[in-house]
Design an enzyme around this catalytic site. Structure first.
Site, PDB file in Angstrom:
ATOM      1  CE  LYS A   1      13.182  34.301 -48.218  1.00 43.81           C
ATOM      2  NZ  LYS A   1      13.760  33.223 -47.427  1.00 43.81           N
TER       3      LYS A   1
ATOM      4  CE  LYS B   1      17.015  36.846 -50.351  1.00 45.25           C
ATOM      5  NZ  LYS B   1      17.806  35.684 -49.986  1.00 45.25           N
TER       6      LYS B   1
HETATM    7  P1  ATP Z   1      17.351  32.693 -47.832  1.00 46.66           P
HETATM    8  O1  ATP Z   1      18.519  32.361 -46.960  1.00 46.66           O
HETATM    9  O2  ATP Z   1      16.821  34.094 -47.674  1.00 46.66           O
HETATM   10  O3  ATP Z   1      16.265  31.660 -47.819  1.00 46.66           O
HETATM   11  P2  ATP Z   1      18.280  31.652 -50.347  1.00 46.66           P
HETATM   12  O4  ATP Z   1      19.527  32.069 -51.051  1.00 46.66           O
HETATM   13  O5  ATP Z   1      18.241  30.288 -49.747  1.00 46.66           O
HETATM   14  O6  ATP Z   1      17.939  32.759 -49.292  1.00 46.66           O
HETATM   15  P3  ATP Z   1      16.487  32.967 -52.132  1.00 46.66           P
HETATM   16  O7  ATP Z   1      16.112  32.549 -53.503  1.00 46.66           O
HETATM   17  O8  ATP Z   1      17.319  34.159 -52.023  1.00 46.66           O
HETATM   18  O9  ATP Z   1      17.084  31.711 -51.381  1.00 46.66           O
HETATM   19  O10 ATP Z   1      15.170  33.241 -51.312  1.00 46.66           O
HETATM   20  C1  ATP Z   1      14.032  32.506 -51.596  1.00 46.66           C
HETATM   21  C2  ATP Z   1      13.997  31.259 -50.728  1.00 46.66           C
HETATM   22  O11 ATP Z   1      12.876  31.356 -49.891  1.00 46.66           O
HETATM   23  C3  ATP Z   1      13.798  30.018 -51.562  1.00 46.66           C
HETATM   24  O12 ATP Z   1      15.029  29.373 -51.816  1.00 46.66           O
HETATM   25  C4  ATP Z   1      12.844  29.165 -50.747  1.00 46.66           C
HETATM   26  O13 ATP Z   1      13.572  28.184 -50.026  1.00 46.66           O
HETATM   27  C5  ATP Z   1      12.244  30.112 -49.730  1.00 46.66           C
HETATM   28  N1  ATP Z   1      10.803  30.334 -49.900  1.00 46.66           N
HETATM   29  C6  ATP Z   1       9.895  30.294 -48.908  1.00 46.66           C
HETATM   30  N2  ATP Z   1       8.674  30.590 -49.354  1.00 46.66           N
HETATM   31  C7  ATP Z   1       8.779  30.825 -50.682  1.00 46.66           C
HETATM   32  C8  ATP Z   1       7.862  31.189 -51.688  1.00 46.66           C
HETATM   33  N3  ATP Z   1       6.570  31.379 -51.430  1.00 46.66           N
HETATM   34  N4  ATP Z   1       8.346  31.351 -52.942  1.00 46.66           N
HETATM   35  C9  ATP Z   1       9.650  31.169 -53.216  1.00 46.66           C
HETATM   36  N5  ATP Z   1      10.567  30.834 -52.295  1.00 46.66           N
HETATM   37  C10 ATP Z   1      10.141  30.663 -51.034  1.00 46.66           C
END
Ligand code: ATP
Length: 587
Positions: A252, A425
């Site tokens: 991530k 996540k």
């Molecule tokens: P966070 O603040 O934890 O990033 P979020 O609400 O922005 O949360 P989530 O969908 O909950 O987003 O968490 C996934 C996020 O992680 C994605 O929006 C992306 O920006 C990021 N990310 C980083 N690496 C990856 C990956 N390998 N696959 C998917 N998402 C990834």
């Protein structure tokens, strides 16, 4: 179509706080709209004239609107400004002054939606020297032909203050009822919206071609697909169990999410909030051009700041230096980026959004040529806890936030616009409860006293409830703000101020100032408790109780990359609460 029909509908919508009533009113107006302009009406209800991802804005400042009103009503600007100061609402002032002016000429043609739209469109496209005068003349001309009520809504639209409180989802409901054949058809209309982010195109397709037409709706390059989002869990055991014993675990990366659209040598980058951010990242645009082999493609990547001396990843905050309009070249040199590509949604004419993740991943690997600055997200296929934990520690060691564990099952499609369990996540800070931050929406504020007189003493913060599309209060936060924050906040929030509580805000607390749900800030709390006054997840743990975050502190992080609907959800707060309880009972 007469614009007065629209103005009447707006007036009724404004008067209701009930979502069902709002939907009925929308159904009514959508049915009355000729199909060839239904896209325009859909945009107008959202206070826009194009889909959200098109950066063009009508951009009329309050001062300019006052000038146009003076010209249209024949009154002095000073008189109008005086009235505006007492009323505090430009729309009301406009209505009042246009009514004072008296009846328009006898031969007056009624204003049509087409004409209003055309002129607003012209205003949005006017730029360069003389633009301000031209905009003013166009607006004054429109106001002169409008009834007082129409004038009120025109001015609110051009100054970006329409704020009817109609969520996109309510428009989709209304479209399903008006043209899809019933509310149960909404899922098809919603999918079309999720893969295009274009309410107007969706409205027009369903109105003209019905349900069958909307089922054939396709992804289109240059229209952002609404992002798929991850759920969260705090242990590899739970994650593996949830994903059927096996998953693809990926790093991530801690950067900014980017959706890259490539057509030949043209590349457009969209942010997580669907804004076109290509001009902020000319280097990333070049990287996509050079290292994505497909002629047409829509790919998702995390754009990460890199230390040019060591090649190591830098934290997310560093990327904020790239959020600027000027000095991009300098910032590019000082804060270079790499792309870590993690999904392929469209490749060489093929929509992959309904394909499984392994298929999308394969498409990704064949179309991306890796280099120092462009990489496919690092992954393993994991089926045991130790492996997953080891990979997690590796990810943390390299400066990542943790892992995103992805389903590789038969149903592992790309769930556009949804937060679901196909992606989970696993972040470092979830291990100790409430050291984890949450992202909350600023829905209200309380006046400051003493040292804080003239600014806000505390903010009323809410979590998002996607089921009802509402914002539920969860805490009042007055800690963690620097002097700079305190002077910045009123300026930053000014444009979101509304005169009464927004219909989508669920609060038993009376704030001194209400905001439309828009700004998101990051909060660190100490614990979550049951609360008789906050409405977050009310009744879900105990009847009559909501949940509250205690001892909240602003972390200094304005989540400009998040829309209100991207804030932490009420059910996520419930999960954190339950996990915390579990931990207490285990000890
Ligand atoms: P966070 O603040 O934890 O990033 P979020 O609400 O922005 O949360 P989530 O969908 O909950 O987003 O968490 C996934 C996020 O992680 C994605 O929006 C992306 O920006 C990021 N990310 C980083 N690496 C990856 C990956 N390998 N696959 C998917 N998402 C990834």
């Amino acid at each position: 179509m007469k614009y007065s029909l629209i103005a009447d509908a707006y007036e009724k919508i404004e008067a209701t706080t009930k979502r069902l009533e709002m939907t009925d009113l929308l159904v009514d107006i959508l049915k009355k709209t000729p199909k060839d302009i239904i896209d325009k009406v859909a945009y107008l209800t959202q206070g826009r004239i194009y889909p959200e991802f098109v950066a063009l804005e009508i951009g009329v400042a309050e001062k300019l609107a006052v000038k146009a009103l003076a010209r249209a009503s024949g009154k002095r600007e000073s008189e109008i400004e005086e009235d505006l100061k007492t009323i505090g609402d430009l729309g009301e002032t406009v209505q009042k002054f246009m009514a004072k002016k008296g009846q328009v000429t006898f031969f007056q043609q009624p204003l049509t939606v087409q004409r209003v739209y055309e002129i607003l469109d012209k205003m949005a496209k006017t730029s360069g020297s003389g633009a301000v005068d031209l905009k003013m003349a166009l607006l004054a001309g429109l106001l002169a032909d409008a009834t007082p009520k129409e004038a009120k809504y025109i001015v609110r639209s051009v100054t970006g203050n329409l704020r009817l409180g109609i969520a996109d989802m309510t428009v989709l409901d209304a479209l399903a009822i008006a043209y899809g054949g019933g509310k149960e058809t909404r899922e098809h209309i919603e999918r079309a919206y999720n893969i295009s982010s274009d309410l107007g195109r969706v409205a027009k397709t369903v109105a003209e071609k019905g349900l069958e037409g909307i089922k054939k709706f396709e992804v289109s390059i240059d229209e952002p697909i609404r992002p798929m989002l991850a759920e969260r869990l705090s242990s590899p055991e739970e994650i593996l169990e949830k994903l059927g014993g096996k998953c693809m675990a990926e790093y991530k990366y801690d950067g900014e999410r980017i959706q890259a659209h490539k057509k030949g040598s043209g590349v457009v980058l969209f942010s997580r909030r669907l804004e076109n951010i290509s001009s902020q990242y000319p280097d990333a645009v070049e990287l996509v051009k050079e290292y994505v082999k497909a002629e047409t493609a829509i790919l998702e990547a995390e754009c990460v700041a890199i230390d040019s001396d060591t090649g190591e990843m830098r934290p997310f905050q560093e990327l904020m230096h790239r959020r600027r309009k000027y000095g991009i070249r300098e910032a590019m040199e000082e804060y270079p980026v790499s792309l870590y590509i993690f999904d392929a949604l469209y490749v060489d004419g093929k929509d992959l959004t309904l394909k499984t993740y392994p298929i999308r991943r394969r498409a990704l690997e064949t179309t991306v040529k890796e280099s120092n600055s462009v990489k496919v997200a690092k992954h393993i296929i994991a089926d045991n806890v130790e492996e997953l934990e080891k990979f997690f520690l590796e990810a943390i060691g390299e400066g990542c936030e943790g892992l995103v564990c992805k389903s590789i099952a038969k149903d592992s499609i790309y769930q556009a616009g949804a937060r679901g369990w196909l992606w989970i996540k696993y972040k470092r800070d979830y291990k100790s409860e409430m050291t984890d931050t949450v992202d909350l929406v600023v829905v209200g504020a309380f006046h400051g006293r003493g040292k804080r007189a003239g600014t806000y003493g505390a903010l009323l913060l809410a979590a998002y409830n996607p089921e009802n599309d509402t914002f539920e209060t969860v805490t009042k936060c007055g800690t963690g703000f620097t002097d700079e924050d305190l002077s910045r906040l009123p300026k930053m929030m000014h444009k979101h101020i509304i005169t009464r509580k927004h219909p989508r805000i669920n609060s038993t607390i009376e704030a001194d100032v209400w905001f439309e749900p828009a700004a998101v800030i990051e909060i660190l709390g100490a614990e979550i408790t049951l609360s008789p006054i906050h409405t977050c997840a009310i009744d879900s743990i105990r009847k009559g109780s909501g949940l509250a975050i205690r001892f909240p502190r602003f972390t200094g992080n304005y989540r400009l990359d998040k829309a209100a609907e991207d804030a932490t959800t009420a059910s996520e707060i419930v999960e954190i609460y339950q996990k915390q309880l579990k931990k207490i009972s285990e000890n």
